[in-house]
Design a protein around this motif. Structure first.
Motif, PDB file in Angstrom:
ATOM      1  N   UNK A  95       0.835  -1.213   0.101  1.00  0.00           N
ATOM      2  CA  UNK A  95      -0.059   0.001   0.074  1.00  0.00           C
ATOM      3  C   UNK A  95       0.907   1.194   0.043  1.00  0.00           C
ATOM      4  N   UNK A  96       1.695   1.379   0.890  1.00  0.00           N
ATOM      5  CA  UNK A  96       2.614   2.319   0.813  1.00  0.00           C
ATOM      6  C   UNK A  96       3.464   2.577  -0.475  1.00  0.00           C
ATOM      7  N   UNK A 134      -9.336   7.983   7.845  1.00  0.00           N
ATOM      8  CA  UNK A 134      -8.207   8.311   6.757  1.00  0.00           C
ATOM      9  C   UNK A 134      -8.991   8.225   5.589  1.00  0.00           C
ATOM     10  N   UNK A 135     -10.165   7.450   5.407  1.00  0.00           N
ATOM     11  CA  UNK A 135     -10.895   7.178   4.198  1.00  0.00           C
ATOM     12  C   UNK A 135     -12.331   7.679   4.161  1.00  0.00           C
ATOM     13  N   UNK A 136     -12.478   8.280   5.168  1.00  0.00           N
ATOM     14  CA  UNK A 136     -14.040   8.997   5.308  1.00  0.00           C
ATOM     15  C   UNK A 136     -13.782  10.332   4.424  1.00  0.00           C
ATOM     16  N   UNK A 176      -4.926   7.329  -0.497  1.00  0.00           N
ATOM     17  CA  UNK A 176      -4.806   7.654   0.828  1.00  0.00           C
ATOM     18  C   UNK A 176      -3.729   7.000   1.473  1.00  0.00           C
ATOM     19  N   UNK A 177      -3.155   6.001   1.095  1.00  0.00           N
ATOM     20  CA  UNK A 177      -2.036   5.085   1.848  1.00  0.00           C
ATOM     21  C   UNK A 177      -2.507   4.498   3.114  1.00  0.00           C
ATOM     22  N   UNK A 178      -1.622   4.696   3.944  1.00  0.00           N
ATOM     23  CA  UNK A 178      -2.126   4.044   5.509  1.00  0.00           C
ATOM     24  C   UNK A 178      -2.079   2.693   5.341  1.00  0.00           C
TER      25      UNK A 178
END
Length: 475
Positions: free
Chosen positions: A336-337, A412-414, A426-428
């Motif tokens: 993901x990163x 983070x995804x909201x 958004x990463x994370x």
């Protein structure tokens, strides 16, 4: 399980190009490890159902370049602020002799677990921790750990028959192998582990540590010949920094890519890690031969090497994939990163190269350099193509059921207008409702069966202390 119906996905990202990048359906039927249908499906009789309501379905990520032993070398102080050459001496090579069977196993486990928790289902590890008389079989450990977690594993068996130092003055762990011994081990590993299948769970690759420095030119050619006779692929590092170009011109009066082509190291069965510093004619040669790249944007950024021209490489015909590289030069060693960095850095690169306008015209930035669909494709079906695992890497009927179901329940995804792009933009670390590899559920509700993360944390901390002590950095 022989059959599973995944229902109610919010969006299905396929890993394919263009209009096929998203499927309009919301359900995926898996039978005997293969996707047999995608759409809005009825539930067949006697079929278990997994409710994926609110989840985004991606193909499992395909990581085409890693160094798992470095999972215990994150943020190592001696190399933290160094570029490639100094970092190699300060971190991976200084700690080579400090690894024993147990610390190596812990490192492999940490790295594989980290990758799985990002949604990765295929790992190609460029493993070069070998020396004459090595007291444990690191290849066996890597295959064992990958098998225990249910992940596809490709061993890129590294090696070197020469060093830049005086061999007689080197400690045992830094001494090169004999070429015949290395090739004999390649044949042993291929016979024992390699599966000649487009959906293989285990494969072996010929992978000199550095195509430019680790062998003689004649041995490099012999490596390629043996690999092709054995039906395995070829991989190495190349052109990570400008030093490669200087060295190739000095030693061989060629560019690095010309040198590799001269000795059989280009073609659709070859991929290189990095390829950051290339001349235009090298890009054209790589593209014309269908050679591949493992793009490692975070490590290239961390070491100050630069940003590879992925857009130019792809336009030339180079096969694009993504790799994490070693955690010793990439403290977030997950896919993901890596995809997040790949998306950002191609845009930054284009913007940096844009020509200022002094005639009143509109300056053009790099905001359109790489789309999210591009990045997903590079990290999934692109990686599968580079590895020759063409029955994996995308969500479509007939493909292996390597599926990540992301649940976007972190703030983070909201607020995202398009939740389907969340993992890349958004990463994370989005939680996983489930992760399937070859149709088997290897992770469910963000838990890995049989993995005690608290104990793994303690094991890793203890192993770091052991490595520091053996390297003479702790008393």
């Amino acid at each position: 399980m022989p059959r599973l119906l995944i229902k109610h996905c919010r969006t299905i990202m396929t890993g394919l190009a263009g209009d096929l990048a998203r499927h309009s359906g919301h359900d995926i039927l898996v039978e005997d490890g293969t996707i047999t249908a995608i759409g809005d499906l009825d539930t067949p009789a006697n079929t278990p159902v997994m409710d994926a309501k609110g989840c985004i379905a991606y193909p499992g990520w395909v990581n085409t370049h890693h160094h798992l032993f470095q999972s215990l070398l994150k943020g190592e102080a001696g190399g933290l602020n160094q570029s490639l050459g100094a970092w190699l001496a300060a971190t991976p090579y200084r700690y080579r002799a400090a690894f024993d069977e147990q610390t190596f196993r812990v490192a492999a486990r940490v790295g594989l677990v980290e990758l799985l928790r990002s949604g990765c289902t295929t790992v190609a590890d460029h493993h070069y921790l070998y020396w004459p008389g090595m007291p444990f079989d690191s290849a066996d450990i890597l295959f064992e750990e990958a098998s225990a977690l249910g992940i596809r594993f490709v061993l890129c068996r590294g090696g070197a028959t020469q060093t830049r130092g005086l061999e007689e003055n080197l400690p045992q762990a830094l001494r090169p192998e004999k070429f015949d011994s290395w090739m004999a081990d390649m044949q042993r590993l291929t016979s024992r582990y390699h599966q000649a299948s487009e959906t293989a769970m285990r494969q072996v690759v010929m992978a000199p540590t550095s195509s430019l420095h680790s062998t003689t030119p004649e041995q490099l050619r012999e490596c390629a010949d043996l690999a092709r006779r054995s039906g395995i692929r070829l991989h190495s590092h190349l052109s990570e920094t400008v030093d490669y170009l200087d060295a190739a011109r000095s030693k061989f009066a060629m560019t690095p890519v010309e040198f590799c082509a001269e000795y059989g190291w280009t073609g659709p069965d070859v991929w290189f890690a990095h390829l950051v510093k290339l001349l235009p004619q090298e890009i054209a040669l790589l593209g014309a031969t269908g050679t591949g790249i493992a793009h490692c944007p975070q490590s290239n950024g961390r070491l100050g090497s630069g940003i590879a021209d992925i857009i130019g490489l792809e336009q030339a015909g180079v096969k694009i994939s993504l790799g994490v590289d070693g955690a010793g030069s990439n403290e977030a060693a997950d896919m993901i990163s890596e995809t997040h960095a790949a998306w950002l850095m191609q845009r930054a690169r284009k913007g940096m190269l844009a020509t200022p306008r002094y005639d009143g015209g509109q300056w053009e930035g790099g905001g359109d350099a790489a789309t999210v669909d591009d990045v997903i494709r590079w990290g999934t079906s692109g990686g599968a193509a580079v590895l020759g695992l063409n029955g994996t890497g995308s969500l479509a009927p007939g493909m292996a059921a390597d599926i990540a179901l992301y649940q976007l329940d972190d703030p983070r995804y909201f607020g995202l207008h398009d939740p389907a792009i969340a993992p890349v933009v958004s990463g994370g670390r989005p939680g996983l409702r489930a992760l399937l590899c070859a149709g088997q559920v290897v992770m469910e509700n963000d838990n890995l069966p049989g993995v005690d993360l608290a104990q793994l944390e303690l094991d890793a901390a203890s192993a770091v202390i052991q490595l520091q002590t053996r390297a003479g950095l702790r008393r």
